[in-house]
Design a protein around this motif. Structure first.
Motif: not given
Ligand code: SAM
Length: 277
Positions: A46, A66-67, A69, A149, A170, A253
């Protein structure tokens, strides 16, 4: 969609110099024995709150988010560049000779002035809105980076076996519907990949505000032979600064805290494979 993302076909071909220019030499030299390698990976990072928090706490460790978006990855990338520049601008200048006589108050006023560009190199443009919420400007932030990715694809192409010491999941997207559960980032097939890139004794952290997802993740991780759950009250976790970060440092969080929601945490240790390791 992620079809324009370039995945290295093997870890040897990953250009880490691009991400950590002051830490990892370019080209083949980056593979030399003893050269620093990424050790922490934040999957679905994120906006990068965890990385920005941990960076000054683990100055010797390289960490990558690794994200999937694009715009979010770009935001983290830009913020890293801004903080790197800001921390450079804040380094004591050569002719200071390590003079530490600046009072704390004066020091922070000077810091602010330098951040606002009244002092220091004029070409340093610092976006103060990105800097103001940085937990600790004293860090150099040259040890964190983010890449776009799909972390559900080809993770072992990025990392050698046993390269990572910490893996973070997370607030992963819950994919509530049962038929969508194969899209969950913790799944029986993917656990084999996580176990491969995590070294024995490495830690995998999860946290979520979705209780069903917590139950699902714990069930699958517990059932997997190469992971064991670490009890929440284990002294190891009590002393682990990453646990505070997992609970409090991420943007999602923080949102849960603002909404006075609940969170469920679990940490797992990668255990040695008695047959192969
Ligand atoms: N970990 C961060 C936090 O706790 O603030 C973001 C949480 S957010 C609810 C979930 C994140 O996972 C989003 O930014 C989404 O784009 C990313 N995401 C979802 N599927 C993914 C994938 N296959 N590979 C990388 N990122 C992914």
């Amino acid at each position: 969609s992620d079809h324009n993302v370039v995945y290295p076909s093997k870890p040897e071909l990953m250009d880490w110099h691009f991400h950590f220019p002051s830490r990892i030499p370019p080209g083949k030299e980056s593979l030399a024995e003893g050269t620093a390698k990424v050790e922490f990976a934040d999957i679905g990072c994120g906006f990068g709150g965890l990385l920005f928090y941990l960076a000054p706490h683990f100055p010797d460790k390289l960490m990558v988010g690794m994200e999937i978006r694009t715009s979010v990855t770009q935001y983290v990338h830009d913020k890293v560049q801004v903080l790197r520049k800001a921390s450079h601008a804040l380094q004591p200048s050569q002719d200071n000779h390590g003079d530490t006589s600046e009072s704390a108050e004066q020091g922070s006023a000077n810091k602010k002035a330098r951040l606002e560009g009244e002092e220091g190199p004029s070409e340093t443009e610092i976006n103060t809105s990105m800097v103001k919420d940085a937990p600790n400007i004293a860090g150099s932030y040259d040890n964190i980076s983010a890449m776009r990715v799909n972390a559900m694809k080809h993770l072992p192409n990025f990392f050698y076996k046993g390269q990572l010491s910490k893996l973070f999941f997370l607030h992963p997207d819950p994919h509530f519907k049962q038929r969508k559960s194969k899209n969950r980032i913790i799944s029986p097939t993917l656990l084999a990949e996580y176990a491969y890139i995590l070294r024995p004794e490495g830690i995998l952290y999860t946290i979520t505000d979705v209780e069903d997802l917590h139950i699902w993740m714990v069930k699958h991780l517990t059932a997997f032979p190469l992971f064991e759950r670490i009890p929440d009250d284990d002294p190891f976790l009590k002393e682990d600064i990453c646990v505070d970060a997992v609970w409090n440092a991420t943007e999602e969080g923080q949102k849960v805290i603002r909404n006075k929601g609940s969170k469920w945490f679990a940490a797992f240790r990668r255990i040695r494979d008695p047959e192969n390791e």
